[in-house]
Design a protein around this motif. Structure first.
Motif, PDB file in Angstrom:
ATOM      1  N   ASN A  45       0.856  -1.184   0.000  1.00  0.00           N
ATOM      2  CA  ASN A  45       0.000   0.000   0.000  1.00  0.00           C
ATOM      3  C   ASN A  45       0.894   1.237   0.000  1.00  0.00           C
ATOM      4  O   ASN A  45       1.502   1.555   1.015  1.00  0.00           O
ATOM      5  CB  ASN A  45      -0.915  -0.005   1.225  1.00  0.00           C
ATOM      6  N   TYR A  46       0.973   1.912  -1.140  1.00  0.00           N
ATOM      7  CA  TYR A  46       1.790   3.112  -1.229  1.00  0.00           C
ATOM      8  C   TYR A  46       1.159   4.254  -0.432  1.00  0.00           C
ATOM      9  O   TYR A  46       1.858   5.035   0.185  1.00  0.00           O
ATOM     10  CB  TYR A  46       2.020   3.521  -2.687  1.00  0.00           C
ATOM     11  N   GLY A  47      -0.146   4.360  -0.471  1.00  0.00           N
ATOM     12  CA  GLY A  47      -0.863   5.288   0.389  1.00  0.00           C
ATOM     13  C   GLY A  47      -0.631   6.758   0.124  1.00  0.00           C
ATOM     14  O   GLY A  47      -0.793   7.590   1.018  1.00  0.00           O
ATOM     15  N   GLN A  48      -0.287   7.120  -1.105  1.00  0.00           N
ATOM     16  CA  GLN A  48       0.041   8.520  -1.399  1.00  0.00           C
ATOM     17  C   GLN A  48      -1.142   9.462  -1.241  1.00  0.00           C
ATOM     18  O   GLN A  48      -0.951  10.669  -1.178  1.00  0.00           O
ATOM     19  CB  GLN A  48       0.671   8.666  -2.790  1.00  0.00           C
ATOM     20  N   PHE A  49      -2.353   8.938  -1.135  1.00  0.00           N
ATOM     21  CA  PHE A  49      -3.522   9.806  -0.968  1.00  0.00           C
ATOM     22  C   PHE A  49      -3.955   9.921   0.494  1.00  0.00           C
ATOM     23  O   PHE A  49      -4.900  10.623   0.800  1.00  0.00           O
ATOM     24  CB  PHE A  49      -4.683   9.304  -1.827  1.00  0.00           C
ATOM     25  N   ASN A  50      -3.263   9.241   1.388  1.00  0.00           N
ATOM     26  CA  ASN A  50      -3.561   9.348   2.815  1.00  0.00           C
ATOM     27  C   ASN A  50      -3.377  10.795   3.246  1.00  0.00           C
ATOM     28  O   ASN A  50      -2.396  11.443   2.863  1.00  0.00           O
ATOM     29  CB  ASN A  50      -2.639   8.416   3.606  1.00  0.00           C
ATOM     30  N   ASP A  51      -4.284  11.296   4.059  1.00  0.00           N
ATOM     31  CA  ASP A  51      -4.274  12.730   4.375  1.00  0.00           C
ATOM     32  C   ASP A  51      -3.055  13.205   5.157  1.00  0.00           C
ATOM     33  O   ASP A  51      -2.768  14.395   5.174  1.00  0.00           O
ATOM     34  CB  ASP A  51      -5.566  13.136   5.093  1.00  0.00           C
ATOM     35  N   LYS A  52      -2.293  12.330   5.779  1.00  0.00           N
ATOM     36  CA  LYS A  52      -1.122  12.764   6.541  1.00  0.00           C
ATOM     37  C   LYS A  52       0.206  12.489   5.832  1.00  0.00           C
ATOM     38  O   LYS A  52       1.265  12.870   6.316  1.00  0.00           O
ATOM     39  CB  LYS A  52      -1.121  12.087   7.910  1.00  0.00           C
ATOM     40  N   ILE A  53       0.150  11.858   4.694  1.00  0.00           N
ATOM     41  CA  ILE A  53       1.386  11.467   4.015  1.00  0.00           C
ATOM     42  C   ILE A  53       2.111  12.657   3.392  1.00  0.00           C
ATOM     43  O   ILE A  53       3.335  12.716   3.419  1.00  0.00           O
ATOM     44  CB  ILE A  53       1.112  10.368   2.963  1.00  0.00           C
ATOM     45  N   PHE A  54       1.385  13.605   2.846  1.00  0.00           N
ATOM     46  CA  PHE A  54       2.056  14.756   2.245  1.00  0.00           C
ATOM     47  C   PHE A  54       2.903  15.489   3.283  1.00  0.00           C
ATOM     48  O   PHE A  54       4.063  15.811   3.045  1.00  0.00           O
ATOM     49  CB  PHE A  54       1.053  15.701   1.583  1.00  0.00           C
ATOM     50  N   ALA A  55       2.339  15.706   4.476  1.00  0.00           N
ATOM     51  CA  ALA A  55       3.090  16.382   5.547  1.00  0.00           C
ATOM     52  C   ALA A  55       4.311  15.560   5.937  1.00  0.00           C
ATOM     53  O   ALA A  55       5.387  16.110   6.182  1.00  0.00           O
ATOM     54  CB  ALA A  55       2.187  16.618   6.754  1.00  0.00           C
ATOM     55  N   ALA A  56       4.163  14.247   5.994  1.00  0.00           N
ATOM     56  CA  ALA A  56       5.295  13.381   6.350  1.00  0.00           C
ATOM     57  C   ALA A  56       6.386  13.448   5.284  1.00  0.00           C
ATOM     58  O   ALA A  56       7.579  13.470   5.615  1.00  0.00           O
ATOM     59  CB  ALA A  56       4.820  11.943   6.551  1.00  0.00           C
ATOM     60  N   CYS A  57       6.002  13.501   4.015  1.00  0.00           N
ATOM     61  CA  CYS A  57       6.998  13.584   2.935  1.00  0.00           C
ATOM     62  C   CYS A  57       7.729  14.920   2.951  1.00  0.00           C
ATOM     63  O   CYS A  57       8.943  14.965   2.734  1.00  0.00           O
ATOM     64  CB  CYS A  57       6.327  13.343   1.583  1.00  0.00           C
TER      65      CYS A  57
END
Length: 152
Positions: A45-57
């Protein structure tokens, strides 16, 4: 910072809608692991659309201590993220472990996606997540790249 695979003027432009679907929008894929003579595969699960992933990246980029003036260059960002996924010399996301003793962390075989890993790294203010191996590094790297391509 905005990388847009739909924009013909962007360095990461993909001419094929099929390739954009696979390499940018597909949030689940197959990860291969093992040795040359014994290869396994698992769903990731790459999960790039998870709402907290952008902030983590973005946090990963910030932890790299590289000037954000270079974050507009996709080649530079790929190099930064590549270095930051592996922890030993950059205080990056994952600590590698091939010993078989995972008592001080999580076995690499436990992971089935990048979301938990990136969120744990972010939540723990950049302490490397224990543990990863090649396929886990690859999954996390892919997630960061897909996320950054989709950034607002």
């Amino acid at each position: 910072m905005l990388f847009n695979p739909w924009c013909e003027d962007d360095l990461i432009f993909l001419d094929s809608e099929e390739e954009r679907q696979e390499y940018v929008l597909n949030d689940v894929g197959r990860i291969y692991y093992g040795t040359e003579n014994q290869i396994g595969e698992r769903t990731w699960n790459y999960g790039q659309f998870n709402d907290k992933i952008f902030a983590a990246c973005l946090f990963v980029l910030e932890k790299s201590k590289t000037p954000n003036s270079g974050w507009g260059d996709p080649v530079n960002v790929v190099r930064i993220i590549s270095a930051m996924v592996n922890s030993p010399d950059d205080l990056g996301v994952l600590e590698g472990n091939w010993s078989g003793d995972y008592s001080k962390g999580t076995s690499p075989t436990f992971w089935n996606g990048s979301v938990e890993i990136l969120q744990e790294y972010h939540r723990n203010n950049g302490s490397p997540v224990k543990y990863g191996q090649c396929w886990v590094f690859a999954g996390v790297f892919t997630t960061t790249q897909r996320t950054i391509q989709m950034c607002p």
